[in-house]
Design a protein around this motif. Structure first.
Motif, short mmCIF file in Angstrom:
data_model
loop_
_atom_site.label_atom_id
_atom_site.label_comp_id
_atom_site.label_asym_id
_atom_site.label_seq_id
_atom_site.Cartn_x
_atom_site.Cartn_y
_atom_site.Cartn_z
N ASN A 83 0.81 -1.22 0.00
CA ASN A 83 0.00 0.00 0.00
C ASN A 83 0.84 1.27 0.00
O ASN A 83 0.39 2.31 -0.47
N THR A 84 2.07 1.19 0.50
CA THR A 84 2.84 2.43 0.66
C THR A 84 4.03 2.53 -0.32
O THR A 84 4.23 3.56 -0.95
N ASP A 85 4.73 1.44 -0.49
CA ASP A 85 5.99 1.53 -1.27
C ASP A 85 6.10 0.33 -2.23
O ASP A 85 6.55 -0.76 -1.85
N THR A 86 5.71 0.54 -3.46
CA THR A 86 5.66 -0.57 -4.44
C THR A 86 7.04 -1.18 -4.67
O THR A 86 7.20 -2.42 -4.73
N ALA A 87 8.06 -0.33 -4.77
CA ALA A 87 9.42 -0.82 -5.05
C ALA A 87 9.88 -1.74 -3.92
O ALA A 87 10.41 -2.84 -4.17
#
Ligand code: ADP
Length: 475
Positions: A83-87
């Motif tokens: 939800n916050t940091d795809t990488a």
């Protein structure tokens, strides 16, 4: 080759190719069908036993526990990252998959399970397997949407490259080219409730010599189709050869009939010339000339009579029989040359004759001998484009006996041509109109005569220079 022969061959070859193509398609379809149905029953047994063994499991007995052990404690953390940091989510999920699969590979029980199944069901073939995972998806707290963390069609930099193969993550097995036919199980296991995962995997199994086994099943069909092809080719060649032979024979027959007139013409024209001379007033008073002309007429009539007897089967000569009688060779050749030269004027034929130094008697059939020598002499004139044709006939001693040499200054022959000139119907000058017609039988006949007499014959010739025919009469 003539036009109809070419059409015939082309049509036959096209028909044959179409037939071969149809045969090939039939054979290929049979192979395809057998290949698809191949191992159908045994694959069914493996499918039943394997799926039963992993009914509440993934991949192999104990596989679910391993995956759960890694994934379950990390669901929340992964959800948050997603939800916050795809990488960071991508990185973490790849590292996690790598870890899970290392453990799965290390602890897999598929091989022992498959071994047991084979044993239990008495499957003796040596099989190659492949257990591979194609997709992994996570279901987070919403319980609705799956998030893909592995797709077999992509490459992931953080997953060990040795387990990432063309069609997924390899857990177990060494089957190199899995296909539709070798697929035993293809399962997608999912449980669409929050914090679960879906996994898609396939098990392949294939006998190590599948192709040979299929071909072995097709053995009879392949042999029969090959044999029928061979039979068609053989029949085609035989028919074609016979056809060409027939065609050649009928051509030769026509040629022969057209030219036989020429054969008759030779003695006939000699008789007519001699007769004309007899009617000449001056000759009528000259008894010696008269006698010599009458002798010519007699000899030529005799020859004509014999020719008529021979001509019907001249084309069929294969073995000649001769009636040998002692003959004075010098005289015999002289008479033949006299009869021969009467046809030509001195201006265009220069004939020399060198007799044997002493009287010599040979045993020969005078009719066949005359025909033999006349054939060689006729050719010496026929295949000669010089304004004055020089022909030298000599009877000389030879280390083996006596030799009769006939030399001309004609067109000569290449070494290659001299190899074939004694073959029945061989004509080198087929297409040239310079030379008078022939049957290609003259020298064949000469050879038959020589063989029947048990003499020898040699030819020395050079294209453009002339030819020498040497008859050797052994003592
Ligand atoms: P034909 O004269 O009917 O063709 P032959 O059997 O007599 O048949 O001769 C066969 C072939 O040999 C001829 O077509 C010709 O090419 C070649 N030949 C024979 N005699 C001579 C010669 N004296 N000089 C050159 N070629 C010759």
């Amino acid at each position: 080759m003539t036009h109809p022969v070419k059409i015939y061959i082309t049509t036959s070859v096209i028909c044959f190719l179409v037939l071969a193509l149809v045969q090939f398609i039939l054979v290929y379809n049979t192979y395809d069908l057998l290949n698809r149905r191949f191992y159908y029953e045994k694959k069914g047994i493996i499918y039943d036993s394997y799926t039963r063994a992993i009914i509440n499991d993934h991949l192999f007995p104990g596989g679910k526990k391993i995956i759960d052990g890694y994934l379950k404690p990390r669901f929340k953390e992964l959800e948050q990252l997603h939800n916050t940091d795809t990488a960071a989510f991508n990185k973490q999920s790849q590292l996690l998959i790598n870890e899970i699969f290392r453990t799965l590979i290390r602890e897999q029980k598929a091989d022992s399970l498959l071994r047991d199944i084979k044993e239990k069901h008495n499957i003796t073939d040596s099989l190659r397997y492949l257990l591979t995972v194609h997709r992994i998806e996570l279901m987070f707290g919403d319980g609705i949407k799956y998030v893909n963390i592995y797709d077999g069609r992509k490459r992931y930099p953080l997953i060990d490259s040795s387990i990432q193969q063309r069609n997924g993550l390899h857990i177990f097995g060494d089957l190199t080219n899995p296909d539709e036919q070798s697929q035993v199980i293809g399962l997608n296991v999912s449980d669409p409730v929050p914090y679960t995962y879906a996994i898609n995997f396939t098990l392949y199994a294939d006998p190590s010599n599948r192709r040979q086994m299929v071909f072995r099943q097709m053995r009879l069909m392949l042999t029969m189709s090959l044999l029928s092809m061979l039979a068609i080719i053989t029949l085609f060649i035989i028919t074609l050869r016979n056809w060409i032979k027939q065609k050649h024979l009928s051509d030769v027959k026509t040629d022969f009939i057209n030219n036989i007139t020429h054969e008759f013409h030779t003695p006939l024209s000699a008789i007519m010339v001699a007769n004309k001379n007899i009617q000449n007033e001056k000759i009528l008073d000259n008894k010696t000339a008269l006698r010599s002309l009458s002798e010519i007429i007699e000899r030529q009539s005799q020859r004509l009579k014999l020719l008529i007897g021979q001509v019907l089967d001249i084309a069929a000569i294969d073995k000649l029989s001769v009636r040998k009688e002692p003959q004075d060779l010098n005289l015999l050749v002289k008479d033949i040359l006299t009869d021969f030269s009467i046809k030509f004027s001195e201006a265009n034929l220069h004939l020399t004759y060198e007799e044997y130094p002493e009287d010599v008697i040979v045993h020969t059939d005078s009719f066949h001998f005359a025909t033999l020598l006349l054939n060689i002499l006729d050719n010496a004139v026929k295949y000669n484009l010089q304004p004055v044709k020089h022909i030298g006939v000599a009877i000389t001693p030879d280390k083996e006996g006596i030799q009769i040499t006939v030399t001309d200054n004609g067109i000569g022959m290449t070494k290659e041509t001299t190899k074939y000139i004694f073959d029945k119907f061989y004509r080198h000058q087929k297409d040239l109109t310079h030379y008078s017609k022939g049957l290609g039988l003259g020298l064949h006949y000469v050879k038959q005569c020589i063989d029947a007499h048990q003499w020898k014959l040699k030819v020395e010739s050079e294209a453009g220079k002339g030819s020498t025919f040497v008859i050797i009469i052994p003592e």
